[in-house]
Design a protein around this motif. Structure first.
Motif, PDB file in Angstrom:
ATOM      1  N   GLY A 167       0.787  -1.224   0.000  1.00  0.00           N
ATOM      2  CA  GLY A 167       0.000   0.000   0.000  1.00  0.00           C
ATOM      3  C   GLY A 167       0.818   1.273   0.000  1.00  0.00           C
ATOM      4  O   GLY A 167       0.472   2.243  -0.674  1.00  0.00           O
ATOM      5  N   VAL A 168       1.914   1.286   0.768  1.00  0.00           N
ATOM      6  CA  VAL A 168       2.696   2.518   0.925  1.00  0.00           C
ATOM      7  C   VAL A 168       3.785   2.631  -0.130  1.00  0.00           C
ATOM      8  O   VAL A 168       3.972   3.695  -0.736  1.00  0.00           O
ATOM      9  N   HIS A 169       4.490   1.548  -0.388  1.00  0.00           N
ATOM     10  CA  HIS A 169       5.652   1.623  -1.277  1.00  0.00           C
ATOM     11  C   HIS A 169       5.290   1.301  -2.728  1.00  0.00           C
ATOM     12  O   HIS A 169       5.535   2.123  -3.619  1.00  0.00           O
ATOM     13  N   ALA A 170       4.724   0.128  -2.980  1.00  0.00           N
ATOM     14  CA  ALA A 170       4.482  -0.287  -4.365  1.00  0.00           C
ATOM     15  C   ALA A 170       3.337   0.498  -5.005  1.00  0.00           C
ATOM     16  O   ALA A 170       3.484   1.025  -6.113  1.00  0.00           O
ATOM     17  N   LEU A 171       2.208   0.589  -4.325  1.00  0.00           N
ATOM     18  CA  LEU A 171       1.036   1.225  -4.926  1.00  0.00           C
ATOM     19  C   LEU A 171       1.256   2.711  -5.171  1.00  0.00           C
ATOM     20  O   LEU A 171       0.887   3.226  -6.226  1.00  0.00           O
ATOM     21  N   ARG A 172       1.855   3.400  -4.227  1.00  0.00           N
ATOM     22  CA  ARG A 172       2.050   4.840  -4.405  1.00  0.00           C
ATOM     23  C   ARG A 172       2.928   5.131  -5.616  1.00  0.00           C
ATOM     24  O   ARG A 172       2.671   6.074  -6.367  1.00  0.00           O
ATOM     25  N   ASN A 173       3.948   4.317  -5.810  1.00  0.00           N
ATOM     26  CA  ASN A 173       4.818   4.533  -6.968  1.00  0.00           C
ATOM     27  C   ASN A 173       4.174   4.067  -8.269  1.00  0.00           C
ATOM     28  O   ASN A 173       4.688   4.368  -9.349  1.00  0.00           O
ATOM     29  N   SER A 174       3.076   3.347  -8.171  1.00  0.00           N
ATOM     30  CA  SER A 174       2.352   2.919  -9.374  1.00  0.00           C
ATOM     31  C   SER A 174       1.256   3.894  -9.761  1.00  0.00           C
ATOM     32  O   SER A 174       0.662   3.748 -10.837  1.00  0.00           O
ATOM     33  N   LEU A 175       0.953   4.857  -8.905  1.00  0.00           N
ATOM     34  CA  LEU A 175      -0.181   5.738  -9.143  1.00  0.00           C
ATOM     35  C   LEU A 175       0.054   6.747 -10.261  1.00  0.00           C
ATOM     36  O   LEU A 175      -0.901   7.342 -10.756  1.00  0.00           O
ATOM     37  N   ILE A 176       1.308   6.984 -10.655  1.00  0.00           N
ATOM     38  CA  ILE A 176       1.578   7.925 -11.737  1.00  0.00           C
ATOM     39  C   ILE A 176       0.860   7.487 -13.010  1.00  0.00           C
ATOM     40  O   ILE A 176       0.203   8.278 -13.693  1.00  0.00           O
ATOM     41  N   VAL A 177       0.978   6.201 -13.316  1.00  0.00           N
ATOM     42  CA  VAL A 177       0.318   5.674 -14.510  1.00  0.00           C
ATOM     43  C   VAL A 177      -1.195   5.768 -14.372  1.00  0.00           C
ATOM     44  O   VAL A 177      -1.901   6.151 -15.316  1.00  0.00           O
ATOM     45  N   VAL A 178      -1.711   5.432 -13.196  1.00  0.00           N
ATOM     46  CA  VAL A 178      -3.159   5.463 -12.970  1.00  0.00           C
ATOM     47  C   VAL A 178      -3.691   6.879 -13.121  1.00  0.00           C
ATOM     48  O   VAL A 178      -4.734   7.108 -13.756  1.00  0.00           O
ATOM     49  N   VAL A 179      -3.007   7.855 -12.537  1.00  0.00           N
ATOM     50  CA  VAL A 179      -3.443   9.247 -12.624  1.00  0.00           C
ATOM     51  C   VAL A 179      -3.421   9.731 -14.078  1.00  0.00           C
ATOM     52  O   VAL A 179      -4.335  10.446 -14.528  1.00  0.00           O
ATOM     53  N   THR A 180      -2.408   9.329 -14.824  1.00  0.00           N
ATOM     54  CA  THR A 180      -2.329   9.724 -16.232  1.00  0.00           C
ATOM     55  C   THR A 180      -3.516   9.186 -17.016  1.00  0.00           C
ATOM     56  O   THR A 180      -4.182   9.923 -17.760  1.00  0.00           O
ATOM     57  N   ILE A 181      -3.789   7.881 -16.862  1.00  0.00           N
ATOM     58  CA  ILE A 181      -4.909   7.265 -17.580  1.00  0.00           C
ATOM     59  C   ILE A 181      -6.231   7.893 -17.149  1.00  0.00           C
ATOM     60  O   ILE A 181      -7.092   8.213 -17.982  1.00  0.00           O
TER      61      ILE A 181
ATOM     62  N   ASP B  12      -0.543  16.977 -14.353  1.00  0.00           N
ATOM     63  CA  ASP B  12       0.879  17.285 -14.193  1.00  0.00           C
ATOM     64  C   ASP B  12       1.180  17.814 -12.795  1.00  0.00           C
ATOM     65  O   ASP B  12       2.213  17.485 -12.202  1.00  0.00           O
ATOM     66  N   LEU B  13       0.292  18.651 -12.259  1.00  0.00           N
ATOM     67  CA  LEU B  13       0.500  19.161 -10.910  1.00  0.00           C
ATOM     68  C   LEU B  13       0.353  18.050  -9.872  1.00  0.00           C
ATOM     69  O   LEU B  13       1.047  18.053  -8.844  1.00  0.00           O
ATOM     70  N   LEU B  14      -0.530  17.099 -10.130  1.00  0.00           N
ATOM     71  CA  LEU B  14      -0.744  16.003  -9.194  1.00  0.00           C
ATOM     72  C   LEU B  14       0.446  15.057  -9.141  1.00  0.00           C
ATOM     73  O   LEU B  14       0.675  14.391  -8.132  1.00  0.00           O
ATOM     74  N   TYR B  15       1.231  15.002 -10.230  1.00  0.00           N
ATOM     75  CA  TYR B  15       2.434  14.161 -10.229  1.00  0.00           C
ATOM     76  C   TYR B  15       3.357  14.513  -9.063  1.00  0.00           C
ATOM     77  O   TYR B  15       3.904  13.638  -8.397  1.00  0.00           O
ATOM     78  N   SER B  16       3.538  15.815  -8.838  1.00  0.00           N
ATOM     79  CA  SER B  16       4.470  16.248  -7.794  1.00  0.00           C
ATOM     80  C   SER B  16       3.953  15.926  -6.407  1.00  0.00           C
ATOM     81  O   SER B  16       4.738  15.816  -5.454  1.00  0.00           O
ATOM     82  N   VAL B  17       2.640  15.769  -6.251  1.00  0.00           N
ATOM     83  CA  VAL B  17       2.077  15.389  -4.956  1.00  0.00           C
ATOM     84  C   VAL B  17       2.302  13.902  -4.696  1.00  0.00           C
ATOM     85  O   VAL B  17       2.629  13.487  -3.582  1.00  0.00           O
ATOM     86  N   ILE B  18       2.155  13.098  -5.753  1.00  0.00           N
ATOM     87  CA  ILE B  18       2.302  11.653  -5.601  1.00  0.00           C
ATOM     88  C   ILE B  18       3.766  11.258  -5.439  1.00  0.00           C
ATOM     89  O   ILE B  18       4.115  10.451  -4.568  1.00  0.00           O
TER      90      ILE B  18
END
Length: 225
Positions: free
Chosen positions: A139-153, A212-218
């Motif tokens: 939840g903390v390590h793997a999923l958070r780093n995977s959210l960039i792709v999810v947010v883009t889609i 793009d702005l949300l990328y920096s938050v994630i």
């Protein structure tokens, strides 16, 4: 006319996106964590169905089963949210599920691929070696780093939902952007069509900027850079 129709479509798009993200992310995480097991096969089967079933057929089946046969939801129509919030949500459930199903399949496949890549990364192995619970690792390590792709889609698909809910809005008689566009085409109302194109293009630009702005938050690395 555009100002009256746009909020209806935005509400439908946001509800559809919420359903899609909830189902798609959960299914993608399960498919990645349970790789090679029945849970992954079920998730992949769901994704295949979601990508294959047309929205118009799914909408008609939803009306036939949930509205006509079971009487759980109204078959069509729209009630403004501020007039009757519960009635509004009651009527928007089936259209939102119909629109969100295909998007959920896309998000599930992207989440699964991104999670598989993250789970094989060095930082995940380090987290496990430190003795962290598997829930924290995922939840903390793997999923958070995977959210960039999810947010883009999700950001790109939100623009598609705002401009492309034509068939669904026609089936359920929802007075949104899609219905307005079809009526304008049949009536050759060129100012309305030009306004729809302008608003849609502006929506794409604004949504991409927010993504793009949300990328920096994630990802803090993007913010530091």
């Amino acid at each position: 006319m555009l100002a009256q129709a746009l909020p209806v479509t935005v509400e439908l798009a946001l509800l559809s996106l919420a359903i899609a993200v909830l189902i798609g992310v959960l299914a993608g995480v399960v498919a990645a964590v349970r790789r090679g097991r029945p849970a992954e096969w079920v998730a992949n089967g769901f994704a295949l169905l979601g990508l294959s079933i047309p929205n118009f057929w799914l909408g008609l089946m939803g009306i036939l089963w949930l509205s006509v046969a079971l009487g759980l939801f109204p078959a069509s129509g729209y009630v403004p949210f501020f007039t009757d919030p519960l009635g509004n949500l009651h009527r928007m459930v089936i259209p939102a599920v119909v629109l969100g199903t295909g998007l959920a399949a896309v998000i599930m496949r992207q989440t699964r691929a991104s999670m598989l890549e993250a789970l094989s990364a060095d930082y995940v192995r380090t987290a496990r070696a430190k003795g962290l619970a598997e829930r924290q690792v995922i939840g903390v390590h793997a999923l958070r780093n995977s959210l960039i792709v999810v947010v883009t889609i999700a950001g790109l698909q939100l623009g598609v939902l705002i401009s492309g809910a034509v068939v669904t809005e026609r089936i359920f008689a929802i007075p949104g952007f899609g219905k307005l566009t079809v009526d304008a085409v049949f009536q050759r109302d060129y100012p309305i069509i030009q306004g729809v194109v302008l608003v849609t293009a502006t929506a794409y630009i604004v949504i991409n900027l927010l993504v793009d702005l949300l990328y920096s938050v994630i990802d803090p690395r993007i913010r530091v850079a």
